[in-house]
Design a protein around this motif. Structure first.
Motif, PDB file in Angstrom:
ATOM      1  N   LEU A  81       0.822  -1.212   0.000  1.00  0.00           N
ATOM      2  CA  LEU A  81       0.000   0.000   0.000  1.00  0.00           C
ATOM      3  C   LEU A  81       0.857   1.264   0.000  1.00  0.00           C
ATOM      4  N   SER A  82       1.820   1.321  -0.901  1.00  0.00           N
ATOM      5  CA  SER A  82       2.734   2.466  -1.059  1.00  0.00           C
ATOM      6  C   SER A  82       3.683   2.637   0.121  1.00  0.00           C
ATOM      7  N   MET A  83       3.759   1.639   0.992  1.00  0.00           N
ATOM      8  CA  MET A  83       4.685   1.688   2.112  1.00  0.00           C
ATOM      9  C   MET A  83       5.854   0.739   1.851  1.00  0.00           C
ATOM     10  N   ARG A  84       7.070   1.249   2.013  1.00  0.00           N
ATOM     11  CA  ARG A  84       8.256   0.418   1.820  1.00  0.00           C
ATOM     12  C   ARG A  84       8.603  -0.274   3.127  1.00  0.00           C
ATOM     13  N   ILE A  85       8.926  -1.555   3.041  1.00  0.00           N
ATOM     14  CA  ILE A  85       9.261  -2.357   4.216  1.00  0.00           C
ATOM     15  C   ILE A  85      10.692  -2.856   4.055  1.00  0.00           C
ATOM     16  N   THR A  86      11.573  -2.472   4.974  1.00  0.00           N
ATOM     17  CA  THR A  86      12.961  -2.926   4.918  1.00  0.00           C
ATOM     18  C   THR A  86      13.326  -3.604   6.224  1.00  0.00           C
ATOM     19  N   ARG A  87      14.192  -4.601   6.124  1.00  0.00           N
ATOM     20  CA  ARG A  87      14.617  -5.373   7.290  1.00  0.00           C
ATOM     21  C   ARG A  87      16.134  -5.318   7.367  1.00  0.00           C
ATOM     22  N   ASP A  88      16.674  -5.028   8.562  1.00  0.00           N
ATOM     23  CA  ASP A  88      18.127  -4.983   8.698  1.00  0.00           C
ATOM     24  C   ASP A  88      18.665  -6.349   9.118  1.00  0.00           C
ATOM     25  N   ALA A  89      19.976  -6.427   9.352  1.00  0.00           N
ATOM     26  CA  ALA A  89      20.641  -7.706   9.590  1.00  0.00           C
ATOM     27  C   ALA A  89      20.186  -8.386  10.883  1.00  0.00           C
ATOM     28  N   GLY A  91      17.062  -8.091  12.145  1.00  0.00           N
ATOM     29  CA  GLY A  91      15.626  -8.329  12.148  1.00  0.00           C
ATOM     30  C   GLY A  91      14.744  -7.132  12.408  1.00  0.00           C
ATOM     31  N   ASN A  92      15.320  -5.939  12.617  1.00  0.00           N
ATOM     32  CA  ASN A  92      14.485  -4.749  12.783  1.00  0.00           C
ATOM     33  C   ASN A  92      13.772  -4.426  11.476  1.00  0.00           C
ATOM     34  N   LEU A  93      12.539  -3.979  11.577  1.00  0.00           N
ATOM     35  CA  LEU A  93      11.756  -3.599  10.404  1.00  0.00           C
ATOM     36  C   LEU A  93      11.543  -2.096  10.390  1.00  0.00           C
ATOM     37  N   THR A  94      11.692  -1.489   9.234  1.00  0.00           N
ATOM     38  CA  THR A  94      11.395  -0.071   9.058  1.00  0.00           C
ATOM     39  C   THR A  94      10.358   0.078   7.961  1.00  0.00           C
ATOM     40  N   ILE A  95       9.323   0.857   8.255  1.00  0.00           N
ATOM     41  CA  ILE A  95       8.263   1.122   7.281  1.00  0.00           C
ATOM     42  C   ILE A  95       8.263   2.612   6.978  1.00  0.00           C
ATOM     43  N   LEU A 161      -0.420   9.736   4.810  1.00  0.00           N
ATOM     44  CA  LEU A 161       1.005   9.693   5.143  1.00  0.00           C
ATOM     45  C   LEU A 161       1.233   9.534   6.642  1.00  0.00           C
ATOM     46  N   MET A 162       0.274   9.953   7.453  1.00  0.00           N
ATOM     47  CA  MET A 162       0.419   9.840   8.906  1.00  0.00           C
ATOM     48  C   MET A 162       0.578   8.399   9.364  1.00  0.00           C
ATOM     49  N   ASN A 163       0.267   7.415   8.492  1.00  0.00           N
ATOM     50  CA  ASN A 163       0.457   6.006   8.857  1.00  0.00           C
ATOM     51  C   ASN A 163       1.882   5.727   9.312  1.00  0.00           C
ATOM     52  N   THR A 164       2.847   6.367   8.659  1.00  0.00           N
ATOM     53  CA  THR A 164       4.253   6.135   8.999  1.00  0.00           C
ATOM     54  C   THR A 164       4.965   7.404   9.431  1.00  0.00           C
ATOM     55  N   ARG A 198       9.876  17.568   2.214  1.00  0.00           N
ATOM     56  CA  ARG A 198      10.927  17.495   1.199  1.00  0.00           C
ATOM     57  C   ARG A 198      12.292  17.322   1.869  1.00  0.00           C
ATOM     58  N   CYS A 199      12.500  17.995   2.984  1.00  0.00           N
ATOM     59  CA  CYS A 199      13.786  17.911   3.690  1.00  0.00           C
ATOM     60  C   CYS A 199      13.955  16.567   4.399  1.00  0.00           C
ATOM     61  N   TYR A 200      12.858  15.965   4.832  1.00  0.00           N
ATOM     62  CA  TYR A 200      12.929  14.738   5.629  1.00  0.00           C
ATOM     63  C   TYR A 200      12.011  13.670   5.038  1.00  0.00           C
ATOM     64  N   LYS A 201      12.143  13.428   3.743  1.00  0.00           N
ATOM     65  CA  LYS A 201      11.216  12.539   3.057  1.00  0.00           C
ATOM     66  C   LYS A 201      11.437  11.069   3.378  1.00  0.00           C
ATOM     67  N   ASN A 202      12.599  10.699   3.903  1.00  0.00           N
ATOM     68  CA  ASN A 202      12.914   9.279   4.140  1.00  0.00           C
ATOM     69  C   ASN A 202      12.591   8.822   5.555  1.00  0.00           C
ATOM     70  N   TYR A 203      11.972   9.684   6.362  1.00  0.00           N
ATOM     71  CA  TYR A 203      11.611   9.266   7.709  1.00  0.00           C
ATOM     72  C   TYR A 203      10.578   8.142   7.674  1.00  0.00           C
ATOM     73  N   GLY A 204      10.603   7.291   8.690  1.00  0.00           N
ATOM     74  CA  GLY A 204       9.620   6.217   8.801  1.00  0.00           C
ATOM     75  C   GLY A 204       9.539   5.752  10.239  1.00  0.00           C
ATOM     76  N   ILE A 205       8.931   4.579  10.419  1.00  0.00           N
ATOM     77  CA  ILE A 205       8.787   3.983  11.751  1.00  0.00           C
ATOM     78  C   ILE A 205       9.629   2.707  11.795  1.00  0.00           C
ATOM     79  N   LYS A 206      10.438   2.587  12.834  1.00  0.00           N
ATOM     80  CA  LYS A 206      11.309   1.420  12.992  1.00  0.00           C
ATOM     81  C   LYS A 206      10.788   0.554  14.129  1.00  0.00           C
ATOM     82  N   TYR A 207      10.673  -0.744  13.855  1.00  0.00           N
ATOM     83  CA  TYR A 207      10.227  -1.720  14.867  1.00  0.00           C
ATOM     84  C   TYR A 207      11.398  -2.646  15.187  1.00  0.00           C
TER      85      TYR A 207
END
Length: 207
Positions: A81-89, A91-95, A161-164, A198-207
């Motif tokens: 749903l237009s949200m990017r999900i990344t996982r680090d080494a 196991g933390n997830l960032t959306i 956008l408030m989702n993340t 625009r200045c902080y477009k890559n912010y997200g939520i980290k689990y």
């Protein structure tokens, strides 16, 4: 489609329970006490199992769904749903919704250049009052042309956008109070918020 899927998942064969709080979420307790969960949005879904034997139970779910529906399993989730999900080494997830932010900026700010940083979602001296509202729809239309944006449309995008991005929640809720007849001060504030994104477009939520 959803009703057909609902009938299958909650049947004795699949044995899922539909959440009362979110009707797109279904949960099944497995033989080892773990939980298999699946959340559905139209024809997209995410699913996982909480136990040590998670691979077995996910394969079981995939087999069950394949026997009933034509399904395309795409492996580890990277987008939903237009949200990017990344996982680090470890196991933390960032959306995040950085791509969605880029689209908002392009649509409402275009190629407008700026050489300054905006560190806060709203100007620090911003105080929202009804006295700053436009008096007529004609005045709102003039401001929309001047600022090249439709105020309700921008807010609609920002609410999703408030989702993340909980950092913009206060600003969006404040500005939404003046959606009917926004004035110049409100257009300036929402433009400020877009520059902040625009200045902080890559912010997200980290689990």
């Amino acid at each position: 489609w959803f009703l057909e899927l609902l009938d299958y998942l909650t049947s004795d064969k699949a044995n899922f329970i539909q959440s009362q709080n979110d009707q797109t979420l279904f949960v099944r307790e497995e033989d080892d006490g773990s939980l298999t969960k699946i959340i559905i949005y139209v024809d997209d879904s995410l699913y996982y199992n909480s136990g040590e034997n998670w691979e077995f139970y996910l394969k079981k779910l995939e087999s069950e769904l394949s026997a009933r529906f034509h399904v395309d399993f795409q492996g580890q989730a990277h987008w939903f749903l237009s949200m990017r999900i990344t996982r680090d080494a470890i196991g933390n997830l960032t959306i995040d919704q950085s791509r969605f932010v880029a689209n908002i900026i392009k649509k409402h700010l275009g190629n407008l250049e700026h050489d300054f940083l905006v560190h806060t979602p709203l100007p620090t001296d911003f105080i929202a009052t009804v006295e700053d509202c436009s008096e007529t729809d004609v005045e709102v239309q003039r401001l929309s042309i001047e600022y090249r944006m439709d105020y309700p449309s921008v807010l609609g995008s920002l609410i999703y956008l408030m989702n993340t991005r909980p950092d913009i929640s206060f600003a969006v809720i404040k500005l939404a109070r003046f959606m009917k007849l926004p004035g110049r001060k409100h257009f300036q504030a929402i433009t400020h918020l877009l520059h902040y994104l625009r200045c902080y477009k890559n912010y997200g939520i980290k689990y």
